[in-house]
Scaffold this motif. Structure first.
Motif, PDB file in Angstrom:
ATOM      1  N   MET A 155       0.830  -1.206   0.000  1.00  0.00           N
ATOM      2  CA  MET A 155       0.000   0.000   0.000  1.00  0.00           C
ATOM      3  C   MET A 155       0.864   1.254   0.000  1.00  0.00           C
ATOM      4  N   ALA A 156       1.860   1.279   0.916  1.00  0.00           N
ATOM      5  CA  ALA A 156       2.737   2.446   0.998  1.00  0.00           C
ATOM      6  C   ALA A 156       3.536   2.619  -0.294  1.00  0.00           C
ATOM      7  N   ALA A 157       3.980   1.480  -0.873  1.00  0.00           N
ATOM      8  CA  ALA A 157       4.755   1.558  -2.111  1.00  0.00           C
ATOM      9  C   ALA A 157       3.904   2.116  -3.254  1.00  0.00           C
ATOM     10  N   ARG A 158       2.633   1.697  -3.314  1.00  0.00           N
ATOM     11  CA  ARG A 158       1.748   2.196  -4.365  1.00  0.00           C
ATOM     12  C   ARG A 158       1.486   3.687  -4.191  1.00  0.00           C
ATOM     13  N   LEU A 159       1.285   4.132  -2.958  1.00  0.00           N
ATOM     14  CA  LEU A 159       1.100   5.551  -2.699  1.00  0.00           C
ATOM     15  C   LEU A 159       2.324   6.352  -3.126  1.00  0.00           C
ATOM     16  N   PHE A 160       3.497   5.794  -2.866  1.00  0.00           N
ATOM     17  CA  PHE A 160       4.722   6.498  -3.245  1.00  0.00           C
ATOM     18  C   PHE A 160       4.856   6.593  -4.759  1.00  0.00           C
ATOM     19  N   ARG A 161       4.511   5.512  -5.460  1.00  0.00           N
ATOM     20  CA  ARG A 161       4.613   5.523  -6.919  1.00  0.00           C
ATOM     21  C   ARG A 161       3.629   6.519  -7.543  1.00  0.00           C
ATOM     22  N   GLN A 162       2.482   6.681  -6.884  1.00  0.00           N
ATOM     23  CA  GLN A 162       1.454   7.562  -7.430  1.00  0.00           C
ATOM     24  C   GLN A 162       1.429   8.929  -6.738  1.00  0.00           C
ATOM     25  N   ARG A 163       2.549   9.292  -6.123  1.00  0.00           N
ATOM     26  CA  ARG A 163       2.602  10.536  -5.357  1.00  0.00           C
ATOM     27  C   ARG A 163       2.294  11.766  -6.213  1.00  0.00           C
ATOM     28  N   ASP A 164       2.709  11.728  -7.486  1.00  0.00           N
ATOM     29  CA  ASP A 164       2.436  12.875  -8.359  1.00  0.00           C
ATOM     30  C   ASP A 164       0.937  13.067  -8.578  1.00  0.00           C
ATOM     31  N   LEU A 165       0.213  11.965  -8.717  1.00  0.00           N
ATOM     32  CA  LEU A 165      -1.234  12.052  -8.905  1.00  0.00           C
ATOM     33  C   LEU A 165      -1.914  12.602  -7.652  1.00  0.00           C
ATOM     34  N   TYR A 166      -1.452  12.133  -6.497  1.00  0.00           N
ATOM     35  CA  TYR A 166      -2.045  12.620  -5.252  1.00  0.00           C
ATOM     36  C   TYR A 166      -1.728  14.098  -5.020  1.00  0.00           C
ATOM     37  N   MET A 167      -0.564  14.538  -5.433  1.00  0.00           N
ATOM     38  CA  MET A 167      -0.216  15.957  -5.301  1.00  0.00           C
ATOM     39  C   MET A 167      -1.099  16.809  -6.214  1.00  0.00           C
ATOM     40  N   MET A 168      -1.413  16.281  -7.398  1.00  0.00           N
ATOM     41  CA  MET A 168      -2.327  17.002  -8.290  1.00  0.00           C
ATOM     42  C   MET A 168      -3.739  17.065  -7.701  1.00  0.00           C
ATOM     43  N   LEU A 169      -4.122  16.027  -6.964  1.00  0.00           N
ATOM     44  CA  LEU A 169      -5.449  15.966  -6.376  1.00  0.00           C
ATOM     45  C   LEU A 169      -5.562  16.826  -5.118  1.00  0.00           C
ATOM     46  N   LEU A 170      -4.435  17.090  -4.469  1.00  0.00           N
ATOM     47  CA  LEU A 170      -4.449  17.784  -3.179  1.00  0.00           C
ATOM     48  C   LEU A 170      -5.156  19.136  -3.201  1.00  0.00           C
ATOM     49  N   PRO A 171      -4.915  20.027  -4.179  1.00  0.00           N
ATOM     50  CA  PRO A 171      -5.618  21.321  -4.159  1.00  0.00           C
ATOM     51  C   PRO A 171      -7.145  21.177  -4.181  1.00  0.00           C
ATOM     52  N   ALA A 172      -7.655  20.241  -4.971  1.00  0.00           N
ATOM     53  CA  ALA A 172      -9.104  20.039  -5.021  1.00  0.00           C
ATOM     54  C   ALA A 172      -9.633  19.536  -3.683  1.00  0.00           C
ATOM     55  N   VAL A 173      -8.891  18.610  -3.054  1.00  0.00           N
ATOM     56  CA  VAL A 173      -9.303  18.085  -1.746  1.00  0.00           C
ATOM     57  C   VAL A 173      -9.325  19.204  -0.708  1.00  0.00           C
ATOM     58  N   LEU A 174      -8.315  20.065  -0.737  1.00  0.00           N
ATOM     59  CA  LEU A 174      -8.251  21.178   0.217  1.00  0.00           C
ATOM     60  C   LEU A 174      -9.412  22.152   0.009  1.00  0.00           C
ATOM     61  N   LEU A 175      -9.728  22.442  -1.253  1.00  0.00           N
ATOM     62  CA  LEU A 175     -10.840  23.349  -1.539  1.00  0.00           C
ATOM     63  C   LEU A 175     -12.161  22.783  -1.025  1.00  0.00           C
TER      64      LEU A 175
END
Length: 301
Positions: free
Chosen positions: A1-21
């Motif tokens: 799970m942690a490895a998959r999150l790390f591999r997809q970190r760029d996608l989660y960073m792109m999603l972060l502004p929308a989640v914060l809003l």
């Protein structure tokens, strides 16, 4: 799970502004619901205020009969608009798909999409110019032609309010709502139509046996998603079209909350009505989803 999150970190960073809003503008304001349970006064802190519990909810349901006409107006207009909007968009998308001229089809779609970008202020001005009982262009023409003895007060007569709001909403959102159905039609495999044509199916039979069944899942999803908004009304629309002669058929929950919250400054009462509306909307979407899952086997959760 942690490895998959790390591999997809760029996608989660792109999603972060929308989640914060969403968190800041949708979840943080929920803390303000405490106003419904205290004797809140503007300009003073929330926490030393007197705790009143469910008194505001009791006032709305027991000390007042406002909820009866509010729910009647809100549900009648919004359910009528939901059914009309989805049905007209459903039929329009099918008919638009049958247009063989690509240029003409794009032209029709563009024309029907245009009203979505027109503000309700302009729509009200046009409605007043066309349908005003004494000076409206349509009423004047009908009186001059002898069709009517006197102009029909569509904007002020309560008996026309519901149907007028429903038809205006259908006109404004026809092009916008049909885009989803047009996209669903485009996703239907062309092989289905080719096979039906080989079997001798005509255009109507292909619509009935291929296009419509292919659109039903999209229709169900839209119905479930929109059911949660049945108690929410377009404030700008109702604020403009409500007047002293038709308010009894036009005052909906959002207008009622505005009246008590911003005009009468009764914040606890307005907040309590808003909380009630939110929880009923949540129950509606859960109920419609459960009914759809049991009846058709299709649901969103």
């Amino acid at each position: 799970m942690a490895a998959r999150l790390f591999r997809q970190r760029d996608l989660y960073m792109m999603l972060l502004p929308a989640v914060l809003l969403v968190f800041v503008f949708w979840y943080v304001p929920i803390l303000g619901w405490i106003i419904a349970f205290i004797n809140f006064k503007p300009g003073f802190s929330l926490f030393p205020a007197e705790w009143t519990g469910l008194q505001q909810f009791k006032d709305f349901f027991m000390q007042s009969t406002d909820y009866m006409y509010l729910l009647r107006n809100t549900l009648s207009i919004n359910i009528g608009s939901l059914i009309t909007n989805l049905f007209t968009a459903f039929v329009f998308a099918i008919l638009l798909n049958e247009i063989r001229s690509r240029f003409f089809g794009k032209l029709v779609q563009t024309i029907t999409f245009f009203p979505f970008f027109v503000s309700w202020v302009i729509i009200y001005s046009l409605s007043s110019a066309l349908f005003a009982s004494s000076s409206g262009a349509i009423n004047e023409a009908l009186v001059q032609w002898g069709v009517l003895d006197e102009g029909v007060n569509i904007l002020g007569d309560p008996k026309y309010s519901w149907i007028f709001m429903i038809l205006l909403s259908a006109w404004k959102y026809l092009g916008y709502n049909s885009v989803i159905f047009i996209a669903a039609i485009a996703s239907i495999p062309a092989e289905h139509y080719e096979a039906a044509e080989i079997d001798g199916a005509n255009r109507f039979q292909k619509i009935w046996h291929i296009t419509i069944p292919g659109l039903i899942p999209t229709l169900i999803v839209l119905l479930i998603l929109n059911s949660g908004w049945i108690l929410n009304s377009n404030f700008e629309q109702f604020y403009l079209f409500t007047n002293g002669t038709n308010w009894e058929k036009m005052e909906v929950l959002d207008m009622y909350i505005y009246k008590y919250g911003l005009k009468l400054l009764n914040y606890p009462y307005a907040t309590a009505v808003g909380i009630m509306k939110t929880f009923i909307s949540l129950m509606l979407i859960i109920g419609v989803n459960a009914i759809s899952k049991k009846a058709t086997g299709k649901a969103i959760f």
